[in-house]
Design a protein around this motif. Structure first.
Motif, PDB file in Angstrom:
ATOM      1  N   GLY A 174       5.879   1.136  -4.033  1.00 41.69           N
ATOM      2  CA  GLY A 174       6.583  -0.033  -4.556  1.00 41.69           C
ATOM      3  C   GLY A 174       6.483  -1.208  -3.596  1.00 41.69           C
ATOM      4  O   GLY A 174       6.187  -2.342  -3.996  1.00 41.69           O
ATOM      5  N   GLN A 175       6.711  -0.928  -2.314  1.00 41.48           N
ATOM      6  CA  GLN A 175       6.627  -1.999  -1.312  1.00 41.48           C
ATOM      7  C   GLN A 175       5.205  -2.513  -1.150  1.00 41.48           C
ATOM      8  O   GLN A 175       4.988  -3.721  -0.975  1.00 41.48           O
ATOM      9  CB  GLN A 175       7.163  -1.495   0.037  1.00 41.48           C
ATOM     10  CG  GLN A 175       8.643  -1.120   0.036  1.00 41.48           C
ATOM     11  CD  GLN A 175       9.559  -2.308  -0.251  1.00 41.48           C
ATOM     12  OE1 GLN A 175       9.123  -3.464  -0.287  1.00 41.48           O
ATOM     13  NE2 GLN A 175      10.839  -2.029  -0.456  1.00 41.48           N
ATOM     14  N   LEU A 176       4.221  -1.625  -1.215  1.00 52.92           N
ATOM     15  CA  LEU A 176       2.828  -2.068  -1.125  1.00 52.92           C
ATOM     16  C   LEU A 176       2.452  -2.950  -2.316  1.00 52.92           C
ATOM     17  O   LEU A 176       1.735  -3.947  -2.173  1.00 52.92           O
ATOM     18  CB  LEU A 176       1.900  -0.854  -1.050  1.00 52.92           C
ATOM     19  CG  LEU A 176       1.975  -0.058   0.262  1.00 52.92           C
ATOM     20  CD1 LEU A 176       1.274   1.288   0.106  1.00 52.92           C
ATOM     21  CD2 LEU A 176       1.371  -0.841   1.419  1.00 52.92           C
ATOM     22  N   THR A 177       2.960  -2.604  -3.499  1.00 57.40           N
ATOM     23  CA  THR A 177       2.712  -3.429  -4.681  1.00 57.40           C
ATOM     24  C   THR A 177       3.352  -4.804  -4.515  1.00 57.40           C
ATOM     25  O   THR A 177       2.753  -5.829  -4.865  1.00 57.40           O
ATOM     26  CB  THR A 177       3.256  -2.735  -5.939  1.00 57.40           C
ATOM     27  OG1 THR A 177       2.637  -1.456  -6.069  1.00 57.40           O
ATOM     28  CG2 THR A 177       2.969  -3.559  -7.195  1.00 57.40           C
ATOM     29  N   LYS A 178       4.567  -4.849  -3.964  1.00 55.72           N
ATOM     30  CA  LYS A 178       5.233  -6.135  -3.739  1.00 55.72           C
ATOM     31  C   LYS A 178       4.443  -6.978  -2.738  1.00 55.72           C
ATOM     32  O   LYS A 178       4.379  -8.202  -2.869  1.00 55.72           O
ATOM     33  CB  LYS A 178       6.660  -5.911  -3.239  1.00 55.72           C
ATOM     34  CG  LYS A 178       7.448  -7.205  -2.981  1.00 55.72           C
ATOM     35  CD  LYS A 178       7.614  -8.044  -4.240  1.00 55.72           C
ATOM     36  CE  LYS A 178       8.325  -9.368  -3.960  1.00 55.72           C
ATOM     37  NZ  LYS A 178       9.774  -9.212  -3.700  1.00 55.72           N
ATOM     38  N   MET A 179       3.829  -6.334  -1.743  1.00 55.30           N
ATOM     39  CA  MET A 179       2.993  -7.084  -0.804  1.00 55.30           C
ATOM     40  C   MET A 179       1.840  -7.760  -1.544  1.00 55.30           C
ATOM     41  O   MET A 179       1.545  -8.945  -1.308  1.00 55.30           O
ATOM     42  CB  MET A 179       2.442  -6.151   0.280  1.00 55.30           C
ATOM     43  CG  MET A 179       3.482  -5.603   1.226  1.00 55.30           C
ATOM     44  SD  MET A 179       2.757  -4.423   2.400  1.00 55.30           S
ATOM     45  CE  MET A 179       4.176  -3.369   2.722  1.00 55.30           C
ATOM     46  N   MET A 180       1.196  -7.021  -2.438  1.00 55.19           N
ATOM     47  CA  MET A 180       0.119  -7.615  -3.232  1.00 55.19           C
ATOM     48  C   MET A 180       0.633  -8.788  -4.053  1.00 55.19           C
ATOM     49  O   MET A 180      -0.035  -9.829  -4.171  1.00 55.19           O
ATOM     50  CB  MET A 180      -0.500  -6.556  -4.147  1.00 55.19           C
ATOM     51  CG  MET A 180      -1.252  -5.457  -3.418  1.00 55.19           C
ATOM     52  SD  MET A 180      -1.858  -4.160  -4.537  1.00 55.19           S
ATOM     53  CE  MET A 180      -3.022  -5.099  -5.535  1.00 55.19           C
ATOM     54  N   ASN A 181       1.820  -8.641  -4.611  1.00 50.89           N
ATOM     55  CA  ASN A 181       2.446  -9.708  -5.397  1.00 50.89           C
ATOM     56  C   ASN A 181       2.619 -10.971  -4.558  1.00 50.89           C
ATOM     57  O   ASN A 181       2.275 -12.085  -4.987  1.00 50.89           O
ATOM     58  CB  ASN A 181       3.803  -9.214  -5.906  1.00 50.89           C
ATOM     59  CG  ASN A 181       4.490 -10.191  -6.826  1.00 50.89           C
ATOM     60  OD1 ASN A 181       4.192 -10.263  -8.013  1.00 50.89           O
ATOM     61  ND2 ASN A 181       5.448 -10.949  -6.303  1.00 50.89           N
ATOM     62  N   GLN A 182       3.129 -10.808  -3.343  1.00 55.55           N
ATOM     63  CA  GLN A 182       3.389 -11.970  -2.479  1.00 55.55           C
ATOM     64  C   GLN A 182       2.093 -12.605  -2.001  1.00 55.55           C
ATOM     65  O   GLN A 182       2.020 -13.834  -1.842  1.00 55.55           O
ATOM     66  CB  GLN A 182       4.268 -11.556  -1.291  1.00 55.55           C
ATOM     67  CG  GLN A 182       5.635 -10.985  -1.665  1.00 55.55           C
ATOM     68  CD  GLN A 182       6.447 -11.894  -2.566  1.00 55.55           C
ATOM     69  OE1 GLN A 182       6.213 -11.968  -3.780  1.00 55.55           O
ATOM     70  NE2 GLN A 182       7.402 -12.604  -1.984  1.00 55.55           N
ATOM     71  N   ILE A 183       1.083 -11.785  -1.749  1.00 54.62           N
ATOM     72  CA  ILE A 183      -0.223 -12.330  -1.362  1.00 54.62           C
ATOM     73  C   ILE A 183      -0.779 -13.221  -2.474  1.00 54.62           C
ATOM     74  O   ILE A 183      -1.277 -14.330  -2.222  1.00 54.62           O
ATOM     75  CB  ILE A 183      -1.203 -11.180  -1.045  1.00 54.62           C
ATOM     76  CG1 ILE A 183      -0.791 -10.479   0.255  1.00 54.62           C
ATOM     77  CG2 ILE A 183      -2.639 -11.691  -0.941  1.00 54.62           C
ATOM     78  CD1 ILE A 183      -1.481  -9.144   0.474  1.00 54.62           C
ATOM     79  N   CYS A 184      -0.677 -12.746  -3.719  1.00 49.32           N
ATOM     80  CA  CYS A 184      -1.150 -13.545  -4.854  1.00 49.32           C
ATOM     81  C   CYS A 184      -0.382 -14.853  -4.973  1.00 49.32           C
ATOM     82  O   CYS A 184      -0.967 -15.924  -5.193  1.00 49.32           O
ATOM     83  CB  CYS A 184      -1.019 -12.743  -6.141  1.00 49.32           C
ATOM     84  SG  CYS A 184      -2.155 -11.347  -6.291  1.00 49.32           S
ATOM     85  N   ILE A 185       0.937 -14.788  -4.822  1.00 51.26           N
ATOM     86  CA  ILE A 185       1.758 -15.988  -4.946  1.00 51.26           C
ATOM     87  C   ILE A 185       1.389 -17.012  -3.877  1.00 51.26           C
ATOM     88  O   ILE A 185       1.259 -18.212  -4.149  1.00 51.26           O
ATOM     89  CB  ILE A 185       3.251 -15.631  -4.872  1.00 51.26           C
ATOM     90  CG1 ILE A 185       3.676 -14.895  -6.142  1.00 51.26           C
ATOM     91  CG2 ILE A 185       4.110 -16.889  -4.675  1.00 51.26           C
ATOM     92  CD1 ILE A 185       5.083 -14.346  -6.093  1.00 51.26           C
ATOM     93  N   ALA A 186       1.220 -16.548  -2.635  1.00 54.77           N
ATOM     94  CA  ALA A 186       0.911 -17.477  -1.538  1.00 54.77           C
ATOM     95  C   ALA A 186      -0.358 -18.271  -1.833  1.00 54.77           C
ATOM     96  O   ALA A 186      -0.387 -19.499  -1.680  1.00 54.77           O
ATOM     97  CB  ALA A 186       0.768 -16.696  -0.224  1.00 54.77           C
ATOM     98  N   GLY A 187      -1.406 -17.589  -2.271  1.00 52.48           N
ATOM     99  CA  GLY A 187      -2.647 -18.279  -2.573  1.00 52.48           C
ATOM    100  C   GLY A 187      -2.529 -19.214  -3.764  1.00 52.48           C
ATOM    101  O   GLY A 187      -3.057 -20.334  -3.754  1.00 52.48           O
TER     102      GLY A 187
END
Length: 291
Positions: free
Chosen positions: A168-181
């Protein structure tokens, strides 16, 4: 109806706990600032506890949404932590955006104590929490997930089991990476359009219907164009999340050059005094440079 505890009544937790109460559950809340817990209890008809342990005692499900790994450890395994009050067979659902490592650490302790643990960070921001339409990314075992999902559904529009503990936390990291870009790209586009004298509303009305469209464009372009940055997730919290992403990437041997760059851009926003501005304030940085 289940007996539920909710720990942490910030901009996300406060409405999330409210949706659990509206869903028919018996909810007891805890917040570090006791006045806020009392306010929630008065508003929603639930109960307020003086410690996380007291909130968790007798609960079937204990939800948590706090700031970071250290906060999470304090309210779970600290002197008056929730884990000390939980009963066998209960489930702890952590909605905090934290590291995968702390999720695994706490899940192991929970298993030894005879209760379940799910890392379940959320996406959708304050508006998603208030409207009960969050996306929940869950790590844990299938049986625990299946038992907890109907309760999690009270504040979610999408709940998915991503894998074992930490997923779950790894998926949220991917989510935040996408948002930042995405936000950096949107900021640069609006910055160029304004410099060129284009009507930003007209432009977005067209390009948002094509391949460039995104949630960020639909929901943030107008406030960005107007220079308003009080509409969501704060820069301080985004930097906390990106630090987690970059630490995990280092551990995994993954390269995140754009994420690292945007993290430094957010550091510039902090130096401008924008710690509590929302993440779309990357545009303010570009406009400051362009003056």
């Amino acid at each position: 109806m289940a007996k539920v505890a909710f720990i942490g009544l910030g901009v996300m937790g406060y409405p999330m706990a409210g949706h659990l109460k509206a869903g028919g559950h018996d909810v007891t809340v805890y917040n570090r600032t006791s006045e806020k817990a009392k306010k929630w209890a008065d508003e929603h008809g639930g109960s307020a506890a003086v410690t996380p342990r007291a909130a968790a005692e007798g609960a079937d499900y204990v939800f948590c949404c706090v700031g970071n790994d250290d906060d999470l450890r304090e309210v779970t395994i600290g002197a008056n932590g929730a884990f000390k009050g939980m009963t066998k067979g209960a489930i702890f659902i952590d909605n905090t955006t934290a590291s995968a490592n702390v999720a695994r650490e706490l899940a192991a302790i929970a298993a030894e104590s005879g209760f379940g643990f799910l890392d379940a960070p959320v996406s959708g921001g304050q508006a998603g929490a208030e409207n009960g339409v969050l996306t929940v990314m869950v790590g844990g075992d299938q049986a625990t997930f299946d038992k907890a999902k109907p309760v999690i559904d009270c504040y979610a529009q999408m709940v998915g089991l991503m894998g074992d503990t930490g997923a779950g936390q790894l998926t949220k990291m991917m989510n935040q990476i996408c948002i930042a870009g995405l936000v950096q790209g949107l900021s640069e586009a609006i910055h160029l359009g304004k410099k060129a004298g284009l009507d930003i509303e007209k432009v977005v009305g067209v390009i948002s219907k094509g391949a460039a469209g995104s949630w960020q464009m639909e929901n943030r372009h107008k406030t960005m164009n107007e220079g308003h940055y009080e509409h969501g997730f704060a820069v301080d919290w985004m930097r906390k999340d990106l630090a987690i992403c970059l630490e995990e990437a280092n551990a995994q041997g993954a390269s995140l050059p754009v994420t690292a760059l945007v993290d430094q851009f957010y550091a510039d926003v902090q130096r401008m005094g924008g710690n509590r501005w929302d993440t779309s304030s990357l545009l303010a940085r570009l406009e400051a440079i362009g003056k």
